[in-house]
Design an enzyme around this catalytic site. Structure first.
Site, mmCIF file in Angstrom:
data_model
loop_
_atom_site.group_PDB
_atom_site.id
_atom_site.type_symbol
_atom_site.label_atom_id
_atom_site.label_comp_id
_atom_site.label_asym_id
_atom_site.label_seq_id
_atom_site.Cartn_x
_atom_site.Cartn_y
_atom_site.Cartn_z
ATOM 1 C CG ASP A 279 38.350 9.547 -3.722
ATOM 2 O OD1 ASP A 279 39.089 10.551 -3.893
ATOM 3 O OD2 ASP A 279 37.906 8.882 -4.682
HETATM 4 C C1 BGC Z 1 39.583 10.764 -7.106
HETATM 5 C C2 BGC Z 1 40.830 10.126 -6.559
HETATM 6 C C3 BGC Z 1 41.911 11.169 -6.488
HETATM 7 C C4 BGC Z 1 41.430 12.318 -5.629
HETATM 8 C C5 BGC Z 1 42.428 13.437 -5.459
HETATM 9 C C6 BGC Z 1 39.200 12.016 -6.371
HETATM 10 O O1 BGC Z 1 38.182 12.691 -7.023
HETATM 11 O O2 BGC Z 1 38.524 9.830 -7.075
HETATM 12 O O3 BGC Z 1 41.220 9.039 -7.359
HETATM 13 O O4 BGC Z 1 43.104 10.615 -6.029
HETATM 14 O O5 BGC Z 1 40.274 12.875 -6.211
HETATM 15 O O6 BGC Z 1 42.552 14.165 -6.638
#
Ligand code: BGC
Length: 750
Positions: A279
């Site tokens: 993530d």
């Molecule tokens: C989120 C993810 C997301 C990623 C990219 C993170 O803060 O938890 O679900 O895909 O950011 O934007």
């Protein structure tokens, strides 16, 4: 101490610049790749192509692939023709990818991306319609390709453990089987288009509170029975190409460096062949992260550096830049990472680049988005996802002969609240608010009036003074009392329900309970519509409410979908994918949330959602699997074949469902298994199959559901495997977890 820091830093800096220069020199020195190199041959088996390509890569090139090259792109290796994987956020549509999250979240980001906004995950889950979710995945996959991207960051399959999780709206509810089935459908739709999905967030990201620092303590059985099944199904049933690790720690180890989760469970136990992506900013070390099996750290490059310089990023606990080549190569040199570990991680990325087709057939940004066909999927999903929770006196559908005026009231009436906040919120070209949809459908045959009633908490301070509130409330009750029917649309919006923070209370935002009660007093023909992702407390008004609909965050077609349900053009068929408790204190994890000192114990264990309410006899406001229709269904003729089975023998469950009303409709038939003879503590029943069946008035259909040994099993931490105890189980078939219509015994002989 001080004296030693500076020389160390200097050595590190010179090592970094040296290794970057070395890397450049090395790759230009590499022999040219022959045009007929086996990895370029699309006809060869993927494993051969991966092995050939890996054998041609330098260690430096491999290390480069372990971290992103930008906010939403992996690192390309031009010398070998390895493309960057170009990503976009999902899962409810394609979100802009340019810039850091502050920029991708803004309403005027540098790349203006307007795509179809599909209903939120919880709305999709309310459809219980696998085919529809697959078509949503397919439509999103098509939009990804049309924009020249390769990957969509979804689906979200984390379980709704607490009613206050800020991202409950993104997921598929509280039941692991339902979440697994819908996740599989979404992934199949996306991958069928040659687009790479990422099932997220692995694992147990069930609260936003301190999501980077919180440690979730979860026993092995609970992990396997509740929090892992959707990921397991994604791997074993959909052969998912990537899995995104979660921010949090599970049992004291950050997910991104958890040998147990990434290696033992995901790769060895489940047999995952794709790659793990972090993530955004969820890596916290170099060697442990690579060794655990992290394939790709995101984000990377200069957008990551700029993002990390922002105080808010650091305050939020994001951590980044651990898998940059300099750090990885230093750890290889120090003997803390083997080249074999790097080969495995990079080989997996290459494998996905080949199997997805993006190596041989790069996506070009030449297609259309938000096409009529994609809009139609959003509309159908929006309609099927709406759940009719109450319909006293059959107020709905509205009778055109009797209803000549409608007052559409509330802070979510005139504004389309298409989704919750954060990375899943896409910008549609258009969005239909409830008021727009009702106006359009009513045409000039009915008078449609509107009133705000109360401002959305925090949206406009001018609406928050006592005088302004009194005025708004009066306008609403006046409008309601003058109309034949009042429709009051309440709920939350992306600023008070979204990623990065939890919802503070299960109560509706300020003034909304009072608004509902006042409108109900002013007009006995009031339809309450909830537009929100999390459960809300309804005790202040529900007794008096004649009709109640939950439209969740219903995407760009939400207003049209709502109008078609209100006016009876469509018959409601949505069922709750999550129990709606009467109050937060009734919910299973209420005393174990958000945890203390960054420690949250999942002490409720497997008793999540209806497993808790039904086993401990706690009456929810509305139970899991519940949803009304404008028609009625009769269940009969339950037959389990064979009645005794052994081993892995497949089991067929047949029953008949008849539409006993006068309207066509769809019923979701739910099958639960009850284990009354277990040696260990088990929930009173668990969902193990379901089917959505469409029936014309009077029509009867045979519904066939299939079970296998897994449906009778629990996870045994002693045996470290699934165990089904021979004996008599009860097969329960019904219309909700608390409305079991048919029961039949089934014997598992051994
Ligand atoms: C989120 C993810 C997301 C990623 C990219 C993170 O803060 O938890 O679900 O895909 O950011 O934007």
């Amino acid at each position: 101490m001080r004296r030693t820091v500076f020389p160390c830093l200097a050595i590190l800096i010179s090592f970094v610049s040296l290794s970057a220069a070395h890397l450049q020199a090395q790759s230009s020195e590499q022999a040219a790749v022959p045009a007929n190199a086996p990895y370029k041959n699309a006809a060869l088996p993927v494993e051969k192509r991966v092995a050939d390509l890996l054998s041609r890569m330098t260690l430096e090139e491999k290390a480069t692939m372990l971290s992103g090259s930008g906010w939403m792109e992996s690192a390309p290796i031009a010398r070998l023709g390895i493309p960057a994987i170009k990503m976009a956020d999902g899962p409810t549509g394609v979100r802009s990818w340019a810039g850091s999250s502050a920029i991708t979240n803004s309403s005027s980001n540098p790349v203006k991306v307007e795509t179809t906004s599909f209903p939120s995950g919880v709305a999709m889950a309310s459809t219980w319609d696998m085919d529809l979710v697959q078509r949503e995945g397919q439509a999103i996959g098509q939009e990804v390709k049309s924009l020249g991207r390769d990957m969509i960051l979804g689906p979200t399959v984390n379980i709704n453990r607490v009613p206050l999780w800020g991202r409950n709206f993104e997921g598929y509810g509280e039941d692991p089987y339902l979440a697994a089935q819908l996740g599989v459908a979404y992934i199949r739709g996306v991958q069928g288009e040659g687009v790479i999905p990422s099932v997220k967030h692995f694992a147990a990201n069930n609260e936003e509170y301190e999501r980077h620092r919180v440690n979730a303590t979860i026993d092995e059985r609970t992990l396997h029975e509740i929090y892992l099944p959707a990921f397991k199904a994604a791997v074993q049933e959909a052969d998912v190409w990537t899995v995104m690790s979660a921010y949090n720690k599970v049992n004291s180890v950050h997910c991104g460096e958890s040998m147990y989760l990434l290696s033992d469970v995901l790769k060895k136990e489940f047999g995952f062949k794709g790659f793990v992506i972090s993530d955004w900013g969820s890596t916290y070390s170099t060697a442990p992260t690579v060794n655990a099996g992290m394939g790709l750290e995101m984000p990377g490059g200069s957008p990551m550096k700029a993002w990390m310089e922002r105080p808010a990023t650091k305050e939020a606990g994001n951590s980044d830049g651990w898998l940059v080549p300099e750090k990885v190569l230093a750890e290889v040199k120090a003997g803390n990472i083997t080249e074999a570990a790097i080969n495995d991680n990079v080989g997996r990325i290459l494998r996905v680049i080949f199997v997805s087709g993006i190596f041989d057939y790069p996506h070009t940004a030449l297609g259309d988005v938000d096409t009529p066909a994609q809009q139609a999927v959003a509309r159908q999903a929006g309609t099927e996802g709406i759940v009719l929770l109450k319909n006293a006196g059959s107020l709905l559908p509205l009778d055109a002969a009797k209803v000549h005026s409608i007052a559409v009231i509330g802070p979510n009436a005139a504004v389309a609240r298409t989704g919750g906040g954060g990375s899943s919120l896409v910008r549609p070209k258009y969005a239909i608010a409830p008021l727009d949809g009702i106006r359009k459908r009513a045409g000039n045959r009915m008078q449609v009036t509107t009133a705000l009633g109360v401002g959305m908490d925090g949206e406009d301070q001018a609406q928050d003074t006592p005088e302004a509130r009194a005025k708004l409330l009066k306008e609403a009750t006046d409008a309601a009392s003058k109309a034949d029917v009042a429709v009051v649309v309440v709920g939350r919006y992306f600023k008070n329900e979204g990623e990065g923070f939890d919802v503070k209370t299960m109560d509706l935002p300020a003034g909304q309970d009072e608004l509902v009660a006042a409108v109900e007093n002013a007009n006995p023909h009031t339809v309450v519509v909830l537009n929100t992702g999390d459960p809300v407390t309804m005790t202040k008004w529900i007794e008096k409410t004649p009709a109640l609909l939950d439209m969740w965050y219903d995407g760009q077609e939400g207003g049209n979908a709502l109008a078609s349900i209100l006016f009876g053009d469509a018959n409601p068929s949505g069922k709750l994918p999550v129990s709606l408790p009467k109050k937060f204190e009734d919910s299973p994890a209420a005393t174990n949330y958000p945890g203390k000192n960054l420690e949250v114990s999942y002490a409720e264990g497997i008793y999540v959602g209806y497993r808790y309410y039904d086993t401990k006899s706690i009456e929810p406001q509305f139970p899991f699997g519940f949803g009304l229709s404008y028609t009625t269904f009769e269940y009969s003729g339950l037959k389990v074949t064979p009645e005794n089975a052994e081993g892995d023998q497949p089991i067929e469950v047949n029953l008949k469902v008849r539409n006993t009303g006068t309207r066509a409709g769809a019923e979701v038939v739910e099958l639960y298994v009850h284990d009354g003879h277990s040696k260990i503590d088990r929930p009173v029943h668990e969902l193990k199959a379901f089917s959505r069946v469409e029936l014309k008035p009077g029509e009867v259909k045979t519904v066939q559901l299939k079970l296998n040994r897994a449906a009778f099993s629990y996870w045994s931490p002693e045996a470290k495997t699934w165990v089904a105890e021979p004996g008599t189980f009860e097969i329960q078939v019904g219309s909700s977890s608390r409305d079991i219509r048919l029961r039949a015994p089934f014997d598992l002989t051994h």
